[in-house]
Motif scaffolding. Structure first.
Motif, mmCIF file in Angstrom:
data_model
loop_
_atom_site.group_PDB
_atom_site.id
_atom_site.type_symbol
_atom_site.label_atom_id
_atom_site.label_comp_id
_atom_site.label_asym_id
_atom_site.label_seq_id
_atom_site.Cartn_x
_atom_site.Cartn_y
_atom_site.Cartn_z
ATOM 1 N N LYS A 18 102.144 -30.864 -24.601
ATOM 2 C CA LYS A 18 102.693 -32.408 -24.679
ATOM 3 C C LYS A 18 101.883 -33.313 -23.676
ATOM 4 O O LYS A 18 102.133 -34.614 -23.975
ATOM 5 C CB LYS A 18 103.940 -32.370 -24.693
ATOM 6 C CG LYS A 18 104.862 -31.348 -25.557
ATOM 7 C CD LYS A 18 104.459 -31.664 -26.910
ATOM 8 C CE LYS A 18 105.195 -30.846 -27.842
ATOM 9 N NZ LYS A 18 104.695 -30.961 -29.370
ATOM 10 N N LYS A 19 101.295 -33.073 -22.602
ATOM 11 C CA LYS A 19 100.597 -33.796 -21.689
ATOM 12 C C LYS A 19 99.190 -33.616 -21.647
ATOM 13 O O LYS A 19 98.523 -34.405 -21.266
ATOM 14 C CB LYS A 19 101.045 -33.385 -20.427
ATOM 15 C CG LYS A 19 102.558 -33.555 -20.059
ATOM 16 C CD LYS A 19 102.781 -33.149 -18.448
ATOM 17 C CE LYS A 19 104.102 -33.151 -18.178
ATOM 18 N NZ LYS A 19 104.450 -32.858 -16.858
ATOM 19 N N LEU A 20 98.716 -32.829 -22.876
ATOM 20 C CA LEU A 20 97.252 -33.020 -22.956
ATOM 21 C C LEU A 20 96.576 -34.403 -23.474
ATOM 22 O O LEU A 20 96.968 -34.917 -24.245
ATOM 23 C CB LEU A 20 96.723 -31.995 -24.075
ATOM 24 C CG LEU A 20 95.206 -31.485 -23.954
ATOM 25 C CD1 LEU A 20 94.874 -30.885 -22.979
ATOM 26 C CD2 LEU A 20 95.188 -30.510 -25.506
ATOM 27 N N GLU A 21 95.441 -34.543 -22.636
ATOM 28 C CA GLU A 21 94.741 -36.051 -22.946
ATOM 29 C C GLU A 21 93.506 -35.869 -23.391
ATOM 30 O O GLU A 21 92.964 -36.702 -24.074
ATOM 31 C CB GLU A 21 94.940 -36.967 -21.737
ATOM 32 C CG GLU A 21 96.487 -37.537 -21.368
ATOM 33 C CD GLU A 21 96.404 -38.313 -19.993
ATOM 34 O OE1 GLU A 21 95.269 -38.620 -19.363
ATOM 35 O OE2 GLU A 21 97.346 -38.587 -19.426
ATOM 36 N N ILE A 22 92.711 -34.755 -22.743
ATOM 37 C CA ILE A 22 91.276 -34.540 -23.255
ATOM 38 C C ILE A 22 91.199 -33.261 -23.783
ATOM 39 O O ILE A 22 91.582 -32.110 -23.174
ATOM 40 C CB ILE A 22 90.462 -34.822 -21.922
ATOM 41 C CG1 ILE A 22 90.894 -36.142 -21.128
ATOM 42 C CG2 ILE A 22 89.153 -34.720 -22.098
ATOM 43 C CD1 ILE A 22 90.022 -36.278 -20.125
#
Length: 771
Positions: free
Chosen positions: A655-659
């Motif tokens: 849920k925190k994955l940005e890249i």
């Protein structure tokens, strides 16, 4: 890049610390003026932008800030706008004052008051000038310029005297510190002033030297070279123009200036500008800046390496062990905010990857380092000392002159003329970060290194070390940073380096390393072993529960090539509880051994890169069923894998994955079709998605799949025909970058761009195609 000029530049920044310069800029020549005529060069676009900020926008009082490094022309731009007739007619009253760090509040207020009243009202000694000024400005549309502000406190002292109201009043502020500009922001965003292009530098140089006439043809090439070597800093262009304007007009002389610009062309005035910024740095930031001057000219300094070197040299003051990296980043950010360093490379997520020094700043650093016989007194640089300790660190950096002197003195430190003191053993040596100058002169830099027992950092990646390297470093017990290029390597050879924080090894051979030795090096924070292959050996054959409890709690980053996933896996990764970055190439992936058997251990891991080797690609089938990623990942890179439903679900759980970077793989069989369908999945935090050589025939997604996506990059995209049409509804999408992709893919990207423009009326999506 915007066009700029140096009209009537008055270098307020060169005044001595503690003095005060106030009043509207004068066209009168002064001893601080470096440009003495009224011709205008450039700044048109910059001035237009600033003027719009002054005239348009909110009716409330607004603060317009301009920031940039010393010598960029902040004062010049502000003066040009301030004196523009249209601006003069727009405001009822104007005032200009230059603020130094050691300013006097009353003196500044008196100066502003005099200008706003045309000096018609006399001020008595006991008058409340702040109140008088406030009453004069109430009900008027005023423009106040505060030139060269150093901190927010100056605005807090003066700003309370400038009434609010809805008359469209404006305050303009110039500062060399980016953070100050951001902290002062009201309605308008701070304006960053850029460097001159090479064409603009030449235009300015030509106008100054030839006073509006064209440059003679025989001087044109030499003049262009001079302008190019000014590296876009207006201050340097003007200083050089003033110098060559008084020389004989011979191309050979001008070419000499171009070649020697870094040493003779900068001038003492430019050094004073940098000196002023340097003097106002906190003590612990000064060695951080000077250290950057040791890198070669125009060198792009990797941020990660620089921070590790700073930590090794103990430049970071009073930082707790686990926070050294963050404290180092704060130091670098402070230097950037003061415009003393430049960003020269960004990562996809806008993080800074490379920094560099402008030549003016680097020249200043080198001059500072070479003062006092190459010795540097640091007060104090050791984080374990008290902040106000009277103990100092005496150190000397390894420079070419020292190398020569050591050679001529048979490497006897007490025989070197510049080291005219008795306790040579108390010196702490700083190794030059790049040793390429040594390589040309000395076949074996270890001859010098072994004599410098107190050296803390050695970066020897530029030359293949002889087999004797291990013996040579035996005496370097103070090493905290070691980066080497070798044929053979064993951890046992450096296990005595108990203070080692960073280890980088490059080799073209297969290395067999004992993990048991690694557990002994408890201060290690960053490990990067780039070799043909690495096999980690561990003599212990017991179960996971029975293995040693030794933990490498300081380990932050771990990068290695070709690692086996086997029964040793749990014992290996469990020992790095505070790991933040992990990068591995996997040789063997048996189904029963997942990468992270105990997920709750790696709660701090935010960056993960897993690359399967091509030969073991098909062996990985089924492994992804046991693959669960640590939940706090923000960046994930996967290469040479099968993008099965189980793997995609594991990624979507982050849920925190940005890249997210996905490279290669997907098809189980060559002729088998594959559709990557994420219609019913959501990647809630994903901002940057990169697809490299994806072997899929179709890609499906809904408008909820990538709700905050900002950039999509596709490289080698020939197997699927279009980007999902639902991308039209992603309101955050601003860039689609295609490289070596099918024509149909390019058409779909342009169709998305066109539809967004038709729906919103905004041209917010950029499509970049690289064929």
């Amino acid at each position: 890049m915007t066009k700029q000029s140096i009209q009537g530049m008055e270098v307020v920044e060169t005044r001595e610390k503690g003095t005060l310069s106030a009043g509207e800029p004068s066209t009168k020549r002064s001893i601080t003026s470096i440009y003495d005529d009224d011709e205008v060069v450039g700044f048109e676009k910059d001035a237009e932008i600033i003027m719009k900020k002054l005239i348009r926008g909110t009716k409330e009082r607004d603060l317009i800030s301009i920031y940039g490094m010393p010598g960029l022309g902040k004062t010049t731009l502000t003066r040009k706008v301030y004196n523009n007739p249209y601006i003069a007619d727009h405001f009822d009253v104007k005032a200009w004052c230059a603020v130094s760090q050691a300013y006097n509040r009353r003196t500044l207020l008196v100066e502003i008051f005099k200008q706003t009243t045309n000096n018609e009202i006399k001020i008595k000694e006991d008058d409340d000038v702040a109140d008088m000024l406030r009453r004069v400005l109430i009900g008027k549309r005023y423009l106040i310029v505060l030139d060269d502000i150093w901190d927010v406190k100056a605005w807090e002292d003066l700003g309370i005297c400038f009434p609010q109201g809805e008359y469209g009043s404006r305050v303009m502020v110039t500062t060399r510190i980016e953070q100050v500009a951001k902290d002062l922001q009201h309605h308008s965003f701070p304006y960053s002033l850029s460097f001159l292009t090479s064409e603009e530098s030449w235009e300015l140089l030509e106008k100054k030297v030839f006073r509006g006439e064209s440059c003679p043809q025989d001087l044109l090439e030499a003049g262009l070279q001079v302008a190019l070597h000014c590296k876009g800093l207006p201050l340097v262009v003007v200083l050089i123009a003033g110098m060559i304007g008084k020389m004989d007009r011979e191309s050979s002389l001008w070419l000499e200036v171009a070649n020697d610009l870094s040493s003779i062309g900068l001038g003492e005035q430019s050094m004073k500008v940098i000196q002023s910024s340097y003097d106002h740095l906190e003590d612990h930031l000064k060695p951080c800046l000077l250290y950057m001057g040791l890198f070669p000219e125009d060198h792009k300094i990797p941020v990660d390496d620089l921070l590790k070197l700073w930590m090794a040299e103990e430049f970071v003051l009073n930082a707790e062990k686990e926070n050294m990296e963050e404290a180092s980043r704060v130091c670098l950010s402070n230097l950037l905010n003061r415009s003393l360093v430049m960003v020269s490379g960004m990562r996809i997520n806008r993080d800074v990857e490379y920094f560099s020094l402008h030549d003016v700043v680097r020249e200043f650093c080198l001059r500072k380092l070479t003062e006092d016989k190459y010795m540097q007194l640091a007060m104090p640089y050791n984080p374990f000392q008290q902040l106000h300790s009277t103990e100092s660190r005496l150190c000397i950096y390894i420079h070419d002159d020292l190398v020569k002197q050591l050679d001529h003195s048979d490497y006897q430190l007490d025989k070197i003329p510049t080291l005219d003191f008795k306790e040579t053993n108390s010196l702490e040596f700083i190794a030059h970060p790049k040793l390429n100058t040594w390589n040309n002169r000395y076949s074996n830099p270890l001859d010098l290194v072994v004599k410098l027992r107190f050296v803390r950092a050695l970066h020897l990646m530029d030359v293949l070390m002889p087999n004797s390297w291990a013996t040579a470093v035996q005496s370097l017990t103070q090493l905290r940073y070691l980066a080497i290029y070798v044929r053979d390597f064993e951890l046992e050879w450096i296990s005595h380096l108990h203070n080692l924080q960073t280890l980088q090894v490059q080799s073209s051979k297969m290395l067999h390393l004992r993990a048991a030795t690694l557990w002994e090096m408890t201060k290690l924070r960053h490990v990067n072993i780039d070799c043909l292959s690495v096999v980690w050996k561990d003599n212990y054959e017991g179960s996971f529960e029975e293995c040693s409890t030794t933990m490498l709690e300081n380990m932050k980053t771990f990068h290695t090539c070709h690692i086996l996933f086997d029964k040793m896996n749990p014992r290996f990764w469990w020992r790095f509880p505070n790991l933040e970055e992990l990068s591995v190439r996997v040789d063997y992936v048996p189904h029963e051994f997942p990468l992270f058997p105990i997920l709750e251990v790696h709660t701090r891991l935010h960056t993960l890169s897993v690359d399967l080797t091509v030969m073991n690609f098909r062996q990985s089938v089924g492994w992804e069923r046991n693959y669960v990623f640590p939940s706090n990942l923000r960046q994930l890179h996967l290469a040479s894998y099968f993008l099965t439903e189980e793997m995609v679900l594991s990624i979507a759980r982050l849920k925190k994955l940005e890249i997210l970077t996905l490279k290669g793989g997907v098809r189980l069989m060559i002729f088998q079709s594959f559709c990557w369908d994420v219609t019913n999945l959501e990647f809630p935090a994903l901002k940057y998605l990169t697809l490299l050589g994806m072997q899929m025939d179709e890609w499906k997604a809904s408008e909820e799949s990538f709700p905050v996506l900002e950039e999509l990059s596709i490289v080698d995209g020939y197997t699927f025909k279009e980007i999902p049409p639902s991308f039209v509804d992603i309101t955050t999408l601003r860039l689609i970058k295609l490289s070596d992709c099918a024509k149909s893919l390019r058409v779909s990207a342009l169709n998305i761009k066109k539809e967004i423009e038709e729906n919103t009326g905004c041209d917010r999506l950029q499509v970049v195609t690289i064929l």
